[in-house]
Design a protein around this motif. Structure first.
Motif, PDB file in Angstrom:
ATOM      1  N   GLY A 631       0.817  -1.215   0.000  1.00 23.06           N
ATOM      2  CA  GLY A 631       0.000   0.000   0.000  1.00 23.06           C
ATOM      3  C   GLY A 631       0.842   1.253   0.000  1.00 23.06           C
ATOM      4  O   GLY A 631       0.589   2.208  -0.745  1.00 23.06           O
ATOM      5  N   ILE A 632       1.874   1.278   0.856  1.00 22.20           N
ATOM      6  CA  ILE A 632       2.761   2.449   0.914  1.00 22.20           C
ATOM      7  C   ILE A 632       3.484   2.625  -0.412  1.00 22.20           C
ATOM      8  O   ILE A 632       3.603   3.736  -0.940  1.00 22.20           O
ATOM      9  CB  ILE A 632       3.762   2.297   2.069  1.00 22.20           C
ATOM     10  N   SER A 633       3.968   1.529  -0.953  1.00 22.47           N
ATOM     11  CA  SER A 633       4.670   1.591  -2.239  1.00 22.47           C
ATOM     12  C   SER A 633       3.757   2.125  -3.335  1.00 22.47           C
ATOM     13  O   SER A 633       4.163   2.977  -4.137  1.00 22.47           O
ATOM     14  CB  SER A 633       5.186   0.201  -2.607  1.00 22.47           C
ATOM     15  N   ALA A 634       2.511   1.645  -3.341  1.00 24.37           N
ATOM     16  CA  ALA A 634       1.571   2.112  -4.370  1.00 24.37           C
ATOM     17  C   ALA A 634       1.278   3.599  -4.201  1.00 24.37           C
ATOM     18  O   ALA A 634       1.161   4.341  -5.188  1.00 24.37           O
ATOM     19  CB  ALA A 634       0.284   1.298  -4.289  1.00 24.37           C
ATOM     20  N   GLY A 635       1.164   4.070  -2.944  1.00 19.77           N
ATOM     21  CA  GLY A 635       0.914   5.498  -2.709  1.00 19.77           C
ATOM     22  C   GLY A 635       2.057   6.367  -3.191  1.00 19.77           C
ATOM     23  O   GLY A 635       1.850   7.422  -3.816  1.00 19.77           O
ATOM     24  N   VAL A 636       3.285   5.937  -2.880  1.00 18.19           N
ATOM     25  CA  VAL A 636       4.456   6.690  -3.322  1.00 18.19           C
ATOM     26  C   VAL A 636       4.514   6.745  -4.851  1.00 18.19           C
ATOM     27  O   VAL A 636       4.786   7.797  -5.454  1.00 18.19           O
ATOM     28  CB  VAL A 636       5.738   6.067  -2.744  1.00 18.19           C
ATOM     29  N   ILE A 637       4.267   5.627  -5.487  1.00 16.17           N
ATOM     30  CA  ILE A 637       4.299   5.576  -6.955  1.00 16.17           C
ATOM     31  C   ILE A 637       3.236   6.497  -7.550  1.00 16.17           C
ATOM     32  O   ILE A 637       3.481   7.210  -8.536  1.00 16.17           O
ATOM     33  CB  ILE A 637       4.108   4.125  -7.437  1.00 16.17           C
ATOM     34  N   ASP A 638       2.046   6.516  -6.928  1.00 14.22           N
ATOM     35  CA  ASP A 638       0.970   7.367  -7.435  1.00 14.22           C
ATOM     36  C   ASP A 638       1.355   8.846  -7.353  1.00 14.22           C
ATOM     37  O   ASP A 638       1.145   9.633  -8.293  1.00 14.22           O
ATOM     38  CB  ASP A 638      -0.304   7.109  -6.644  1.00 14.22           C
ATOM     39  N   VAL A 639       1.925   9.244  -6.202  1.00 14.83           N
ATOM     40  CA  VAL A 639       2.334  10.644  -6.037  1.00 14.83           C
ATOM     41  C   VAL A 639       3.429  11.002  -7.023  1.00 14.83           C
ATOM     42  O   VAL A 639       3.382  12.066  -7.683  1.00 14.83           O
ATOM     43  CB  VAL A 639       2.801  10.888  -4.590  1.00 14.83           C
ATOM     44  N   THR A 640       4.414  10.144  -7.149  1.00 18.36           N
ATOM     45  CA  THR A 640       5.523  10.449  -8.070  1.00 18.36           C
ATOM     46  C   THR A 640       5.052  10.481  -9.515  1.00 18.36           C
ATOM     47  O   THR A 640       5.549  11.290 -10.319  1.00 18.36           O
ATOM     48  CB  THR A 640       6.646   9.414  -7.913  1.00 18.36           C
ATOM     49  N   ASP A 641       4.089   9.634  -9.860  1.00 22.51           N
ATOM     50  CA  ASP A 641       3.549   9.682 -11.229  1.00 22.51           C
ATOM     51  C   ASP A 641       2.908  11.036 -11.515  1.00 22.51           C
ATOM     52  O   ASP A 641       3.050  11.596 -12.615  1.00 22.51           O
ATOM     53  CB  ASP A 641       2.514   8.570 -11.423  1.00 22.51           C
ATOM     54  N   ARG A 642       2.201  11.580 -10.523  1.00 20.51           N
ATOM     55  CA  ARG A 642       1.565  12.887 -10.706  1.00 20.51           C
ATOM     56  C   ARG A 642       2.609  14.002 -10.802  1.00 20.51           C
ATOM     57  O   ARG A 642       2.475  14.937 -11.594  1.00 20.51           O
ATOM     58  CB  ARG A 642       0.600  13.158  -9.550  1.00 20.51           C
ATOM     59  N   VAL A 643       3.665  13.894  -9.950  1.00 22.44           N
ATOM     60  CA  VAL A 643       4.723  14.916  -9.989  1.00 22.44           C
ATOM     61  C   VAL A 643       5.478  14.860 -11.300  1.00 22.44           C
ATOM     62  O   VAL A 643       5.834  15.899 -11.894  1.00 22.44           O
ATOM     63  CB  VAL A 643       5.671  14.716  -8.793  1.00 22.44           C
ATOM     64  N   VAL A 644       5.726  13.654 -11.780  1.00 17.55           N
ATOM     65  CA  VAL A 644       6.474  13.493 -13.028  1.00 17.55           C
ATOM     66  C   VAL A 644       5.767  14.187 -14.190  1.00 17.55           C
ATOM     67  O   VAL A 644       6.390  14.730 -15.104  1.00 17.55           O
ATOM     68  CB  VAL A 644       6.684  11.993 -13.316  1.00 17.55           C
ATOM     69  N   LYS A 645       4.433  14.196 -14.161  1.00 15.48           N
ATOM     70  CA  LYS A 645       3.675  14.822 -15.250  1.00 15.48           C
ATOM     71  C   LYS A 645       3.918  16.338 -15.352  1.00 15.48           C
ATOM     72  O   LYS A 645       3.677  16.960 -16.386  1.00 15.48           O
ATOM     73  CB  LYS A 645       2.191  14.546 -15.070  1.00 15.48           C
ATOM     74  N   LEU A 646       4.388  16.946 -14.216  1.00 14.70           N
ATOM     75  CA  LEU A 646       4.702  18.381 -14.247  1.00 14.70           C
ATOM     76  C   LEU A 646       6.006  18.659 -14.975  1.00 14.70           C
ATOM     77  O   LEU A 646       6.254  19.792 -15.415  1.00 14.70           O
ATOM     78  CB  LEU A 646       4.778  18.934 -12.818  1.00 14.70           C
ATOM     79  N   GLN A 647       6.851  17.652 -15.071  1.00 18.37           N
ATOM     80  CA  GLN A 647       8.144  17.836 -15.732  1.00 18.37           C
ATOM     81  C   GLN A 647       8.004  17.506 -17.224  1.00 18.37           C
ATOM     82  O   GLN A 647       8.287  16.407 -17.675  1.00 18.37           O
ATOM     83  CB  GLN A 647       9.187  16.916 -15.083  1.00 18.37           C
ATOM     84  N   THR A 648       7.571  18.510 -18.004  1.00 22.61           N
ATOM     85  CA  THR A 648       7.294  18.274 -19.438  1.00 22.61           C
ATOM     86  C   THR A 648       8.530  18.448 -20.310  1.00 22.61           C
ATOM     87  O   THR A 648       8.610  17.899 -21.404  1.00 22.61           O
ATOM     88  CB  THR A 648       6.225  19.250 -19.942  1.00 22.61           C
ATOM     89  N   GLY A 649       9.513  19.328 -19.877  1.00 28.72           N
ATOM     90  CA  GLY A 649      10.694  19.577 -20.703  1.00 28.72           C
ATOM     91  C   GLY A 649      10.552  20.766 -21.644  1.00 28.72           C
ATOM     92  O   GLY A 649      11.504  21.105 -22.354  1.00 28.72           O
ATOM     93  N   TYR A 650       9.373  21.408 -21.678  1.00 25.00           N
ATOM     94  CA  TYR A 650       9.171  22.576 -22.554  1.00 25.00           C
ATOM     95  C   TYR A 650       9.480  23.867 -21.802  1.00 25.00           C
ATOM     96  O   TYR A 650       8.952  24.111 -20.705  1.00 25.00           O
ATOM     97  CB  TYR A 650       7.736  22.622 -23.067  1.00 25.00           C
ATOM     98  N   LEU A 651      10.281  24.796 -22.457  1.00 25.16           N
ATOM     99  CA  LEU A 651      10.714  26.037 -21.827  1.00 25.16           C
ATOM    100  C   LEU A 651       9.542  26.958 -21.513  1.00 25.16           C
ATOM    101  O   LEU A 651       9.486  27.607 -20.465  1.00 25.16           O
ATOM    102  CB  LEU A 651      11.729  26.758 -22.732  1.00 25.16           C
ATOM    103  N   TYR A 652       8.567  27.010 -22.441  1.00 23.14           N
ATOM    104  CA  TYR A 652       7.451  27.921 -22.215  1.00 23.14           C
ATOM    105  C   TYR A 652       6.569  27.474 -21.058  1.00 23.14           C
ATOM    106  O   TYR A 652       5.912  28.273 -20.412  1.00 23.14           O
ATOM    107  CB  TYR A 652       6.621  28.122 -23.491  1.00 23.14           C
ATOM    108  N   HIS A 653       6.553  26.169 -20.762  1.00 26.67           N
ATOM    109  CA  HIS A 653       5.822  25.697 -19.589  1.00 26.67           C
ATOM    110  C   HIS A 653       6.479  26.201 -18.315  1.00 26.67           C
ATOM    111  O   HIS A 653       5.802  26.644 -17.367  1.00 26.67           O
ATOM    112  CB  HIS A 653       5.760  24.166 -19.569  1.00 26.67           C
ATOM    113  N   TYR A 654       7.828  26.126 -18.308  1.00 21.62           N
ATOM    114  CA  TYR A 654       8.546  26.602 -17.124  1.00 21.62           C
ATOM    115  C   TYR A 654       8.407  28.105 -16.964  1.00 21.62           C
ATOM    116  O   TYR A 654       8.257  28.622 -15.842  1.00 21.62           O
ATOM    117  CB  TYR A 654      10.020  26.208 -17.209  1.00 21.62           C
ATOM    118  N   ALA A 655       8.477  28.843 -18.105  1.00 25.90           N
ATOM    119  CA  ALA A 655       8.313  30.308 -18.051  1.00 25.90           C
ATOM    120  C   ALA A 655       6.922  30.664 -17.543  1.00 25.90           C
ATOM    121  O   ALA A 655       6.754  31.590 -16.730  1.00 25.90           O
ATOM    122  CB  ALA A 655       8.548  30.922 -19.438  1.00 25.90           C
TER     123      ALA A 655
END
Length: 675
Positions: A631-655
């Motif tokens: 359960g803990i492992s699944a929760g951590v994976i779920d949170v990290t999956d959501r955080v990873v989606k914020l890291q798109t790699g596009y400059l205009y997103h960061y700006a």
């Protein structure tokens, strides 16, 4: 000498078990077999010195074992007549089985492992029979259980062998649980687990005469002692001396029921035939299954204090003898017929123990070892000749092709069915020992002795029928095997036949040679107080005066079984087919072994599997894993999956994110915030 008798098999196990692959199969066979032959020869020397000589009982110290407060148990070898009789049985049969296995297992690639297991089993059994205290006995008791598990499941590639090994192990654990509780109870009652201390205290625990009701004054004194203060609390019951002794004896007998395959803990024995045939001869004919008989004989001073426990022993033994004989009537696997015969004969031994004829019980154990090992090894010779076929319906017509095996099997059958002339000294080994048990049941004093006598006579008739049925179906009539199988039928090599010759000598002459020592005029000089003698002396005296019709009853039963079997399988082979069709329900009832396996499967196995599945899926999977690491492992994976989606790699997103941050900061400051 006694240390060599006991520890040579252990030495063979260690050498071959550790270095067998390096030594090779041949060397492994010769090392283990050679050590066992030496042990067997020394066992016979001990037998003549102790049992037939003037040597009194003694102990051989080995090492200090347990020393914890009142619980003290040294590892020592108890040497008396009962011990040396068992040494002869165990080591003689084991050595012959080792030699026989050299030929029988010739083509098996895992011979070193097999011979190591055989020697381990022999050592564990020797530990059991030489035990000087209950802990040492329990060590050997569990050791033979472990070794039997390894040997029954030796061909681990076969699912049926694995299932049979697990079944034997589990069923024996049920009995061993009771045995362990019985040992605890003995310690509570007597403050010791050493046999000498236990037996000395048992002599004054309750008057033996009162336990049997032979003296009114003693019985009154016993009642005053027995119904006094509580000496044992068991399952919420407060037990006085008499009740406590009965409970303890019944718990000990529960262990014997498991190890010696008595109803209802018998179901493992027939399935144990999945192991190699030499295993059947060693474990399930002469040694392991007789451990329960030996244990009751060794603890006879305790059982003599509980008439109720002895009555239960008599009833269970008679029921098992009858039950197993009925099932043996219709079995088609050659080894299973002999297995149910073993189960039945063990019932005879327990009847003798229950009525107090301890010498007769051990006498039958002694003679039974020879002819039952002969039958098992003979059946192995048949299976070897028939290209591993075990179904008697696919045999027949091989008497002239393997004549030596045929005559060895006939000798074993003559001994098992008790062929002899009543009231004379002419007869096979089984004639003397089995008839003695039937006569002892007739003169027995407990409430079920009369029932036991009737059931044993009926079982003798059934034994004769299924034993000769095996001979007729296997060796006589027209061949029912394929042409290819019949073309390859051949006699076994000398390394397999010589053990049969030696066992055949015992099957024919062990009864007449040793009758007087075990249950005759030389009884007292032979046993030298190794068995409880008060009730045995009464039984032996009464046995000599039984009516002639009692002496004739097992002979008539044997003859009737032989004639019916001959009529069914030689004169009119269609008769059993018509009889089975006419009584289909009864036939299926016997063929399915009184449905004990199906009943246990319904009551225990399925329920245990359902509980296990529920605990696996819901308890372990949903609760423990779900709320715990998974359960803990699944929760951590779920949170990290959501955080990873914020890291798109596009400059205009960061700006854009930075602008949002600046706007949020400015808004906060305008609303009154400060650094």
């Amino acid at each position: 000498m006694y240390l060599a008798i006991v520890f040579l098999p252990l030495l063979g196990f260690l050498i071959v078990g550790l270095f067998g692959n390096s030594l090779g199969a041949k060397a492994s066979e010769y090392i283990t077999s050679g050590f066992l032959v030496i042990s067997a020869v020394l066992s016979w020397v001990a037998f003549f010195q102790v049992a037939l000589g003037d040597t009194e009982a003694f102990t051989v110290p080995v090492l200090r074992f347990i020393d914890s407060g009142a619980l003290q148990a040294d590892w020592a070898l108890r040497i008396d007549t009962l011990t040396v009789v068992m040494l002869v049985v165990v080591n003689t049969v084991s050595s012959l089985v080792h030699i026989y296995s050299i030929g029988y297992m010739h083509h098996d690639p895992h011979r070193p492992r097999f011979f190591a297991y055989l020697s381990l089993f022999t050592f564990a059994m020797l530990m059991l029979v030489t035990s000087n205290n209950l802990v040492q006995m329990f060590f050997g008791w569990e050791g033979v259980g472990l070794a039997s598990y390894l040997l029954i499941g030796f061909w681990y590639q076969k699912p049926s062998a694995n299932a049979a090994a697990i079944k034997a192990f589990v069923v024996n654990r049920v009995g061993d649980f009771g045995f362990a509780l019985g040992i605890f109870g003995v310690f509570v009652l007597f403050g010791s687990i050493n046999f000498d201390t236990i037996f000395a205290n048992a002599a004054t625990y309750l008057p033996a005469a009162a336990a049997h009701g032979t003296d009114a004054a003693a019985q009154g004194a016993d009642a005053a002692v027995a119904h006094g203060d509580t000496v044992l609390n068991f399952l919420g019951y407060h037990l006085d001396k008499a009740a406590a002794m009965t409970v303890v004896c019944l718990l000990l007998f529960m262990g014997a029921m498991g190890k010696s395959a008595q109803v209802p803990l018998h179901t493992w024995l027939p399935d144990a035939m999945e192991g190699p045939t030499p295993v059947s001869a060693l474990i399930h004919a002469a040694t392991m299954v007789t451990a329960g008989v030996f244990m009751l004989a060794r603890l006879s001073p305790l059982f003599e204090l509980s008439h109720s426990a002895l009555t239960v022993v008599t009833f269970i033994g008679a029921l098992t003898a009858f039950f197993a004989a009925t099932v043996g009537l219709v079995q088609n696997d050659i080894k299973r017929v002999i297995a149910y015969s073993t189960c039945s004969q063990l019932g005879y031994m327990f009847v003798a123990l229950g009525v107090g004829a301890y010498g007769a019980a051990i006498f039958h154990l002694f003679t039974h070892a020879f002819f039952k090992a002969l039958l098992f090894l003979g059946s192995g010779s048949v299976i070897h000749a028939m290209s591993d076929e075990q179904d008697m319906r696919k045999m027949g017509g091989i008497r002239k092709l393997i004549p030596t095996t045929y005559w060895m099997m006939v000798i074993g059958t003559l001994a098992l069915t008790g062929v002899g002339i009543p009231a004379t000294i002419i007869g096979t080994a089984g004639f003397f020992s089995k008839d003695a048990i039937i006569e002892s049941a007739f003169v027995g004093h407990n409430a079920v002795a009369g029932l036991a006598f009737a059931l044993l006579v009926v079982a003798a008739c059934f034994t004769s029928f299924y034993s000769w049925r095996l001979i007729f179906m296997t060796f006589h009539g027209k061949p029912r095997a394929s042409h290819d199988v019949m073309h390859h039928v051949h006699e076994s090599p000398p390394v397999m036949l010589v053990p049969l010759f030696i066992l055949a000598i015992g099957a024919l002459f062990a009864g007449v040679v040793f009758h007087d020592y075990f249950i005759g005029e030389a009884y007292a000089e032979f046993w030298k107080k190794a068995l409880f003698t008060l009730e045995s002396n009464h039984i032996l005296h009464d046995m000599h005066g039984v009516p002639m019709w009692v002496k004739l009853s097992p002979f008539v039963a044997m003859l009737l079984g032989l004639l019916v079997s001959w009529h069914f399988y030689i004169r009119n082979p269609q008769a059993p087919v018509r009889l089975a069709a006419r009584h289909h329900g009864l036939y299926q009832f016997l063929l399915n072994k009184w449905y004990f396996d199906e009943l246990y499967d319904f009551l225990f196995v399925r329920a245990a599997k359902r509980l296990g599945y529920f605990l696996w899926k819901k308890g372990d999977g949903v609760v423990i894993d779900g709320l715990g690491p998974d359960g803990i492992s699944a929760g951590v994976i779920d949170v990290t999956d959501r955080v990873v989606k914020l890291q798109t790699g596009y400059l205009y997103h960061y700006a854009f994110a930075m602008l949002i941050g600046v706007a949020a900061l400015a808004t906060w400051m305008m609303l009154g915030g400060s650094f």
